[in-house]
Design a protein around this motif. Structure first.
Motif: not given
Length: 366
Positions: A43-55, A93-99
């Motif tokens: 599924k597409s990631l929601e803002p909450d998903d990327t925040v919790s993945l980051m945390k 305004g959202n969180i992104s990550m590159v690993l």
């Protein structure tokens, strides 16, 4: 939930051999495989998903830095399978990550196809050796391989200064101390200055980004240490110019003189998709002979490419020759060779000639 998800993602990335994982709002996670971007069937990631993945993976200090300056970088180990270099940032305004995946097994210089001359230059007692190329061209992998080779063969004290630490080195024949910017020491230039009092034989400077760092690295190389560094330049001659251009014009003559005597060599590299999967590296190697030292001192760097072309007896090679050899050995396609070439028109003509069977003797010899 997020920890389970991140573990699954990391396991899948390692299993499939993805070089990077992209996590951003509005689409599923994306893997970079053999240089191409592939979306996962989830599924597409929601803002909450990327925040919790980051945390779930980000240390406190980096979460603070993200709040204060909009981004942060760190490295972390995923069990004993691999390490990842992570960049977290805000966008819209959202969180992104590159690993970026950093494999645990270091490749040998032979497996990387490094020119034989590289190891010879790295065994010199002092001087600066630079590995250059665009982001993601394998510079860290090359340097880790060279450091590992020295670690296995010589009793040295090796200090690495990185942001963040990528490959972990263990003490073998050498003693290896690895310092991370922001954790162990505030800046590259500070770390190099301190390193000089720590009895090093070899200093690895992860990135030579600014005047202070470059200046400190050159003087470390002049005072009897081997210094390895990386820069984001595409050719060996371009690297020399880039270093000199960092300095104010009043200092440039002096830096030319210092660089002429301190520089051992420059390895410029790029990664090409390999026919049949995987990637292979094409290299340009500048070996700083006394003739090239003079060109640097006399501000005649525009003549360096022709010196590399005629310097094969000193182990030198031009990027386009390396690409041509890969093409001729059926490792890469003509399109990929031309996309990475310094002079695509000349290379296209050479490939066309070779297809017609007119390979001149000089190329045969190279």
């Amino acid at each position: 939930m997020a920890t389970i998800l991140i573990d699954k993602l990391l396991q899948a990335a390692i299993k499939q051999g993805a070089s990077d994982i992209h996590i951003t709002v509005g689409q599923p996670p994306v893997f970079r495989l053999h240089g191409r971007m592939r979306q996962l069937d989830t599924k597409s990631l929601e803002p909450d998903d990327t925040v919790s993945l980051m945390k779930s993976i980000t240390p406190e200090r980096c979460q603070r830095e993200l709040q204060e300056s909009g981004g942060s970088d760190f490295g972390f180990a995923f069990s004993d399978l691999a390490r990842f270099r992570v960049s977290i940032f805000r966008q819209r305004g959202n969180i992104s990550m590159v690993l970026r995946q950093i494999p645990n097994d270091m490749l040998t210089p032979e497996q990387l196809g490094l020119p034989a001359k590289v190891l010879e230059l790295c065994h010199r007692p002092r001087g600066m050796f630079l590995v250059t190329g665009p982001t993601g061209s394998g510079k860290s992998t090359t340097l880790a391989s060279v450091i590992n080779h020295l670690n296995e063969t010589i009793d040295h004290h090796i200090i690495t200064i990185e942001d963040p630490i990528e490959f972990y080195h263990y003490h073998k024949k050498s003693t290896v101390n690895q310092r991370e910017i922001g954790v162990d020491v505030p800046s590259f230039s500070e770390a190099i200055r301190r390193a000089l009092r720590q009895d090093p034989d070899v200093i690895l400077v992860g990135e030579m980004r600014d005047l202070e760092t470059i200046e400190a690295a050159i003087s470390a190389a002049e005072t009897g240490h081997v210094v390895f560094g990386t820069l984001h330049t595409n050719s060996a001659a371009g690297t020399v110019d880039r270093i000199i251009d960092v300095f104010p014009s009043g200092q440039q003559d002096q830096i030319r003189t210092q660089l002429g005597s301190a520089l051992l060599g420059v390895l410029a590299q790029t990664l090409c998709p390999k026919i049949g999967g995987g990637r292979c590296a094409a290299y340009e190697l500048l070996n700083v002979t006394s003739g090239i030292s003079n060109l640097i001192r006399e501000n005649k760097t525009f003549r360096i490419p022709s010196m590399i072309q005629t310097g094969s007896k000193h182990g030198m090679i031009l990027m386009d020759d390396s690409l041509f050899n890969h093409w001729r050995a059926d490792r890469i396609t003509m399109e990929d060779a031309l996309a990475k070439a310094q002079n695509p028109n000349d290379l296209a003509k050479r490939i066309a000639d070779a297809r017609r069977g007119n390979v001149d003797d000089q190329e045969g010899a190279a």
